[in-house]
Write a protein that holds these residues in place. Sequence first.
Motif, PDB file in Angstrom:
ATOM      1  N   PRO A 164       0.862  -1.105   0.091  1.00 11.12           N
ATOM      2  CA  PRO A 164      -0.014   0.188  -0.006  1.00 11.12           C
ATOM      3  C   PRO A 164       0.770   1.290  -0.016  1.00 11.12           C
ATOM      4  O   PRO A 164       0.465   2.317  -0.198  1.00 11.12           O
ATOM      5  N   LEU A 165       2.108   1.343   0.427  1.00 13.97           N
ATOM      6  CA  LEU A 165       3.054   2.665   0.356  1.00 13.97           C
ATOM      7  C   LEU A 165       3.522   2.675  -0.902  1.00 13.97           C
ATOM      8  O   LEU A 165       4.255   3.670  -1.050  1.00 13.97           O
ATOM      9  N   SER A 166       3.636   1.815  -1.800  1.00 13.64           N
ATOM     10  CA  SER A 166       4.069   1.967  -3.180  1.00 13.64           C
ATOM     11  C   SER A 166       3.005   2.373  -4.320  1.00 13.64           C
ATOM     12  O   SER A 166       3.362   2.630  -5.384  1.00 13.64           O
ATOM     13  N   VAL A 167       2.105   2.660  -3.786  1.00 13.43           N
ATOM     14  CA  VAL A 167       1.001   3.232  -4.860  1.00 13.43           C
ATOM     15  C   VAL A 167       1.248   4.672  -5.399  1.00 13.43           C
ATOM     16  O   VAL A 167       1.647   5.517  -4.548  1.00 13.43           O
ATOM     17  N   SER A 168       1.445   4.818  -6.451  1.00 14.32           N
ATOM     18  CA  SER A 168       1.761   6.017  -7.305  1.00 14.32           C
ATOM     19  C   SER A 168       0.790   6.355  -8.518  1.00 14.32           C
ATOM     20  O   SER A 168       0.492   5.458  -9.030  1.00 14.32           O
ATOM     21  N   CYS A 169       0.793   7.248  -8.967  1.00 12.42           N
ATOM     22  CA  CYS A 169      -0.302   7.567 -10.068  1.00 12.42           C
ATOM     23  C   CYS A 169       0.767   8.757 -10.960  1.00 12.42           C
ATOM     24  O   CYS A 169       1.216   9.473 -10.575  1.00 12.42           O
ATOM     25  N   ALA A 170       0.562   8.431 -12.499  1.00 14.33           N
ATOM     26  CA  ALA A 170       0.969   9.461 -13.332  1.00 14.33           C
ATOM     27  C   ALA A 170      -0.088   9.784 -14.557  1.00 14.33           C
ATOM     28  O   ALA A 170      -0.600   8.758 -14.656  1.00 14.33           O
ATOM     29  N   LEU A 171      -0.161  10.956 -14.987  1.00 11.43           N
ATOM     30  CA  LEU A 171      -0.976  11.473 -15.670  1.00 11.43           C
ATOM     31  C   LEU A 171       0.013  11.466 -17.246  1.00 11.43           C
ATOM     32  O   LEU A 171       0.651  12.704 -17.176  1.00 11.43           O
ATOM     33  N   THR A 172      -0.360  10.866 -18.350  1.00 13.10           N
ATOM     34  CA  THR A 172       0.218  11.231 -19.537  1.00 13.10           C
ATOM     35  C   THR A 172      -0.046  12.423 -20.387  1.00 13.10           C
ATOM     36  O   THR A 172      -1.111  12.988 -19.846  1.00 13.10           O
ATOM     37  N   GLU A 173       0.671  12.915 -21.215  1.00 18.35           N
ATOM     38  CA  GLU A 173       0.106  14.071 -22.081  1.00 18.35           C
ATOM     39  C   GLU A 173      -1.052  13.833 -22.734  1.00 18.35           C
ATOM     40  O   GLU A 173      -1.756  14.628 -23.241  1.00 18.35           O
ATOM     41  N   ALA A 174      -1.496  12.520 -23.079  1.00 18.73           N
ATOM     42  CA  ALA A 174      -2.661  12.028 -23.796  1.00 18.73           C
ATOM     43  C   ALA A 174      -3.840  12.086 -23.003  1.00 18.73           C
ATOM     44  O   ALA A 174      -4.952  11.682 -23.460  1.00 18.73           O
ATOM     45  N   GLY A 175      -3.601  12.113 -21.680  1.00 16.76           N
ATOM     46  CA  GLY A 175      -4.934  12.158 -20.705  1.00 16.76           C
ATOM     47  C   GLY A 175      -4.899  10.843 -20.082  1.00 16.76           C
ATOM     48  O   GLY A 175      -6.118  10.491 -19.549  1.00 16.76           O
ATOM     49  N   THR A 176      -4.002   9.969 -20.302  1.00 24.21           N
ATOM     50  CA  THR A 176      -4.489   8.517 -19.536  1.00 24.21           C
ATOM     51  C   THR A 176      -3.799   8.677 -18.232  1.00 24.21           C
ATOM     52  O   THR A 176      -2.454   9.223 -17.980  1.00 24.21           O
ATOM     53  N   LEU A 177      -4.470   8.142 -17.232  1.00 20.22           N
ATOM     54  CA  LEU A 177      -3.896   8.230 -15.973  1.00 20.22           C
ATOM     55  C   LEU A 177      -3.617   6.815 -15.641  1.00 20.22           C
ATOM     56  O   LEU A 177      -4.365   5.772 -15.768  1.00 20.22           O
ATOM     57  N   VAL A 178      -2.175   6.694 -14.964  1.00 22.39           N
ATOM     58  CA  VAL A 178      -1.933   5.397 -14.826  1.00 22.39           C
ATOM     59  C   VAL A 178      -1.621   5.168 -13.404  1.00 22.39           C
ATOM     60  O   VAL A 178      -0.560   5.823 -12.720  1.00 22.39           O
TER      61      VAL A 178
END
Length: 80
Positions: free
Chosen positions: A60-74
């Motif tokens: 649970p401490l490793s959860v991260s997110c990133a938003l690409t320039e195309a609008g995809t949330l990873v």
Amino acid sequence: VSAQGDTYQVVADVSQFEPPDIVVTTSNCHVAIQAEKVAEDGTVCDTFTHKCQLPEDMDPLSVSCALTEAGTLVITARRR
């Protein structure tokens, strides 16, 4: 939720929203994505909600997110 090597990944298309309109929360093994587009007159003109449960062997401490320039949330989380 897909598994890739030692990580889990959740992908969502939020290209119709601006980054400040997107909120990602985690609780226990659950991830929630909420986005809301508000018109100039203050009315909500578009919403997006997605909830999913991550596998219990994720860190649970490793959860991260990133938003690409195309609008995809990873959203990614490592396995224990």
